[in-house]
Design a protein around this motif. Structure first.
Motif, PDB file in Angstrom:
ATOM      1  N   VAL A   1       0.841  -1.206   0.000  1.00 33.39           N
ATOM      2  CA  VAL A   1       0.000   0.000   0.000  1.00 33.39           C
ATOM      3  C   VAL A   1       0.869   1.246   0.000  1.00 33.39           C
ATOM      4  CG1 VAL A   1      -1.698   1.320   1.319  1.00 33.39           C
ATOM      5  CG2 VAL A   1      -1.948  -1.158   1.092  1.00 33.39           C
ATOM      6  N   SER A   2       1.957   1.221   0.769  1.00 35.65           N
ATOM      7  CA  SER A   2       2.855   2.368   0.844  1.00 35.65           C
ATOM      8  C   SER A   2       3.510   2.653  -0.502  1.00 35.65           C
ATOM      9  CB  SER A   2       3.932   2.128   1.904  1.00 35.65           C
ATOM     10  OG  SER A   2       3.364   1.944   3.184  1.00 35.65           O
ATOM     11  N   GLU A   3       3.914   1.610  -1.210  1.00 39.23           N
ATOM     12  CA  GLU A   3       4.543   1.801  -2.513  1.00 39.23           C
ATOM     13  C   GLU A   3       3.577   2.450  -3.495  1.00 39.23           C
ATOM     14  OE1 GLU A   3       5.964  -2.011  -3.705  1.00 39.23           O
ATOM     15  OE2 GLU A   3       7.820  -1.868  -2.519  1.00 39.23           O
ATOM     16  N   LYS A   4       2.327   2.019  -3.480  1.00 39.57           N
ATOM     17  CA  LYS A   4       1.343   2.620  -4.381  1.00 39.57           C
ATOM     18  C   LYS A   4       1.061   4.072  -3.994  1.00 39.57           C
ATOM     19  CE  LYS A   4      -0.977  -1.686  -5.691  1.00 39.57           C
ATOM     20  NZ  LYS A   4      -0.558  -1.568  -7.105  1.00 39.57           N
ATOM     21  N   ALA A   5       1.014   4.333  -2.673  1.00 35.21           N
ATOM     22  CA  ALA A   5       0.749   5.696  -2.206  1.00 35.21           C
ATOM     23  C   ALA A   5       1.896   6.629  -2.610  1.00 35.21           C
ATOM     24  CB  ALA A   5       0.566   5.698  -0.693  1.00 35.21           C
ATOM     25  N   PHE A   6       3.133   6.188  -2.461  1.00 34.30           N
ATOM     26  CA  PHE A   6       4.270   7.039  -2.820  1.00 34.30           C
ATOM     27  C   PHE A   6       4.370   7.208  -4.336  1.00 34.30           C
ATOM     28  CE2 PHE A   6       5.773   6.593   1.527  1.00 34.30           C
ATOM     29  CZ  PHE A   6       6.388   7.824   1.741  1.00 34.30           C
ATOM     30  N   ALA A   7       3.981   6.193  -5.082  1.00 37.06           N
ATOM     31  CA  ALA A   7       3.965   6.340  -6.538  1.00 37.06           C
ATOM     32  C   ALA A   7       2.959   7.415  -6.954  1.00 37.06           C
ATOM     33  CB  ALA A   7       3.632   5.003  -7.196  1.00 37.06           C
ATOM     34  N   ALA A   8       1.790   7.430  -6.286  1.00 37.75           N
ATOM     35  CA  ALA A   8       0.789   8.463  -6.582  1.00 37.75           C
ATOM     36  C   ALA A   8       1.299   9.847  -6.176  1.00 37.75           C
ATOM     37  CB  ALA A   8      -0.521   8.143  -5.850  1.00 37.75           C
ATOM     38  N   LEU A   9       1.992   9.930  -5.031  1.00 38.56           N
ATOM     39  CA  LEU A   9       2.557  11.209  -4.600  1.00 38.56           C
ATOM     40  C   LEU A   9       3.623  11.702  -5.575  1.00 38.56           C
ATOM     41  CD1 LEU A   9       2.905  10.673  -0.735  1.00 38.56           C
ATOM     42  CD2 LEU A   9       1.310  12.198  -1.910  1.00 38.56           C
ATOM     43  N   MET A  10       4.414  10.789  -6.098  1.00 38.35           N
ATOM     44  CA  MET A  10       5.442  11.164  -7.065  1.00 38.35           C
ATOM     45  C   MET A  10       4.813  11.744  -8.325  1.00 38.35           C
ATOM     46  SD  MET A  10       8.700  10.971  -6.462  1.00 38.35           S
ATOM     47  CE  MET A  10       9.281  10.813  -8.155  1.00 38.35           C
ATOM     48  N   ARG A  11       3.729  11.112  -8.787  1.00 41.14           N
ATOM     49  CA  ARG A  11       3.068  11.619  -9.987  1.00 41.14           C
ATOM     50  C   ARG A  11       2.487  13.008  -9.730  1.00 41.14           C
ATOM     51  NH1 ARG A  11       1.290   6.177 -10.245  1.00 41.14           N
ATOM     52  NH2 ARG A  11      -0.694   6.765  -9.260  1.00 41.14           N
ATOM     53  N   ARG A  12       1.917  13.197  -8.562  1.00 43.48           N
ATOM     54  CA  ARG A  12       1.315  14.496  -8.244  1.00 43.48           C
ATOM     55  C   ARG A  12       2.390  15.563  -8.068  1.00 43.48           C
ATOM     56  NH1 ARG A  12      -3.373  16.666  -6.645  1.00 43.48           N
ATOM     57  NH2 ARG A  12      -3.327  18.447  -5.230  1.00 43.48           N
ATOM     58  N   ALA A  13       3.472  15.236  -7.359  1.00 41.01           N
ATOM     59  CA  ALA A  13       4.531  16.211  -7.114  1.00 41.01           C
ATOM     60  C   ALA A  13       5.279  16.572  -8.391  1.00 41.01           C
ATOM     61  CB  ALA A  13       5.516  15.686  -6.075  1.00 41.01           C
ATOM     62  N   GLY A  14       5.304  15.646  -9.349  1.00 43.34           N
ATOM     63  CA  GLY A  14       6.057  15.893 -10.571  1.00 43.34           C
ATOM     64  C   GLY A  14       5.284  16.577 -11.669  1.00 43.34           C
ATOM     65  N   ARG A  15       4.007  16.851 -11.444  1.00 42.78           N
ATOM     66  CA  ARG A  15       3.228  17.519 -12.483  1.00 42.78           C
ATOM     67  C   ARG A  15       3.762  18.933 -12.736  1.00 42.78           C
ATOM     68  NH1 ARG A  15      -3.034  16.953 -10.945  1.00 42.78           N
ATOM     69  NH2 ARG A  15      -2.193  18.015  -9.102  1.00 42.78           N
ATOM     70  N   GLY A  16       4.074  19.209 -13.968  1.00 39.84           N
ATOM     71  CA  GLY A  16       4.557  20.529 -14.350  1.00 39.84           C
ATOM     72  C   GLY A  16       5.996  20.776 -14.013  1.00 39.84           C
ATOM     73  N   ILE A  17       6.671  19.774 -13.381  1.00 43.85           N
ATOM     74  CA  ILE A  17       8.075  19.947 -13.006  1.00 43.85           C
ATOM     75  C   ILE A  17       8.967  19.000 -13.791  1.00 43.85           C
ATOM     76  CG2 ILE A  17       9.744  19.778 -11.132  1.00 43.85           C
ATOM     77  CD1 ILE A  17       7.591  20.646  -9.226  1.00 43.85           C
ATOM     78  N   LEU A  18       8.605  17.715 -13.735  1.00 40.97           N
ATOM     79  CA  LEU A  18       9.445  16.732 -14.406  1.00 40.97           C
ATOM     80  C   LEU A  18       9.492  16.968 -15.911  1.00 40.97           C
ATOM     81  CD1 LEU A  18       8.514  13.442 -12.491  1.00 40.97           C
ATOM     82  CD2 LEU A  18      10.517  14.890 -12.199  1.00 40.97           C
ATOM     83  N   SER A  19       8.368  17.403 -16.487  1.00 43.03           N
ATOM     84  CA  SER A  19       8.373  17.659 -17.918  1.00 43.03           C
ATOM     85  C   SER A  19       9.302  18.811 -18.253  1.00 43.03           C
ATOM     86  CB  SER A  19       6.942  17.980 -18.394  1.00 43.03           C
ATOM     87  OG  SER A  19       6.433  19.111 -17.678  1.00 43.03           O
ATOM     88  N   GLY A  20       9.344  19.800 -17.337  1.00 40.13           N
ATOM     89  CA  GLY A  20      10.245  20.925 -17.587  1.00 40.13           C
ATOM     90  C   GLY A  20      11.694  20.524 -17.427  1.00 40.13           C
TER      91      GLY A  20
END
Length: 269
Positions: free
Chosen positions: A248-267
């Motif tokens: 459950v923790s791995e899935k939760a952190f994967a979701a947090l990574m996607r949210r935190a990386g929006r608009g940043i990782l692409s740049g």
């Protein structure tokens, strides 16, 4: 067959087993609160290490270096005991008289009125703070490294727009830092979860303590030996529980990574 089913249903729903099931909340509470405090202490420690003033940098460095070197079990036992006796010492200075101290037979507390009786809620909170302090030192290094990974050009651009130092720190620097910090913080979180197995050391009837009690050979004078040494079966349940928490923790952190990386990782790419 029906008799066996009735036996198992009555066995796994007796009072002791219901108490064991309820004790899972202690583990979850300690993990969530301890993990949250670890992030808070990590942010404070990383901010100190990034400070322009060397005394603050020294405090942050000492915290992240020394606390990480102390064994978890030792600090887990030291902090609650030291805090409890510090409170009792403070109370004793207010309420104890020479007569009450002389009448006290035990070495501690100084007088009976200074005795601070702690129950499960108090010990659970102290345990959570202990976890936060210990793993906050690990989180400090993770966050400190993540803050140094944020491109300096973006910080300079924020200053050029007229942002203050505090605005640059909280709106730009820390906001973008999470992308680099979350992988390391996920490891810190798992360490916190594993460390919750130490709760029984603070007189908390947690899942590990109850598993040991329930799995030990059970003998009743009325019926004889109910079961032999079944501890491995109860520990297997705990093993499955921690594996599920990990998934459950791995899935939760994967979701947090996607949210935190929006608009940043692409740049960044």
């Amino acid at each position: 067959m029906s008799d066996d089913l009735a036996f198992w249903l009555s066995y796994i729903t007796n009072g002791k087993h219901l108490t064991w099931y309820a004790s899972f909340q202690f583990t979850i509470f300690a993990a969530v609160v301890g993990g949250t405090l670890a992030v808070v202490f990590g942010l404070i420690g990383a901010t100190l290490k990034n400070s322009r003033f060397w005394p603050l940098r020294l405090i942050g460095t000492i915290y992240s270096s020394i606390v990480r070197g102390v064994p978890d079990v030792l600090f887990f036992l030291f902090f609650p005991l030291a805090f409890e006796q510090a409170v009792e010492w403070f109370i004793a200075a207010q309420v104890c008289t020479p007569e009450s101290i002389a009448a006290q037979s035990a070495a501690w507390p100084p007088c009976k009125d200074a005795n601070w009786f702690l129950g499960t809620p108090e010990y659970l909170m102290l345990a959570s703070v202990s976890l936060g302090l210990v793993y906050g030192a690990f989180a400090t290094n993770v966050i400190h490294g993540a803050m140094r990974s944020v491109p300096k050009g973006q910080l300079e651009a924020a200053r050029a727009y007229g942002m203050s130092a505090a605005q640059v720190m909280w709106r730009v620097h820390i906001r973008q830092m999470w992308v680099y910090a979350l992988p390391g913080l996920s490891n810190v979180w798992m360490l916190v979860v594993k460390a919750t197995s130490l709760l029984s050391l603070l007189q908390i009837a947690d899942i590990v303590l109850w598993a040991d009690r329930l799995g030990a050979p059970n003998y009743l004078s009325a019926v004889g030996l109910v079961h032999g040494d079944w501890r491995w079966r109860y520990y297997l349940v705990l093993f499955v529980f921690y594996i599920l928490v990990t998934l459950v923790s791995e899935k939760a952190f994967a979701a947090l990574m996607r949210r935190a990386g929006r608009g940043i990782l692409s740049g960044v790419r």
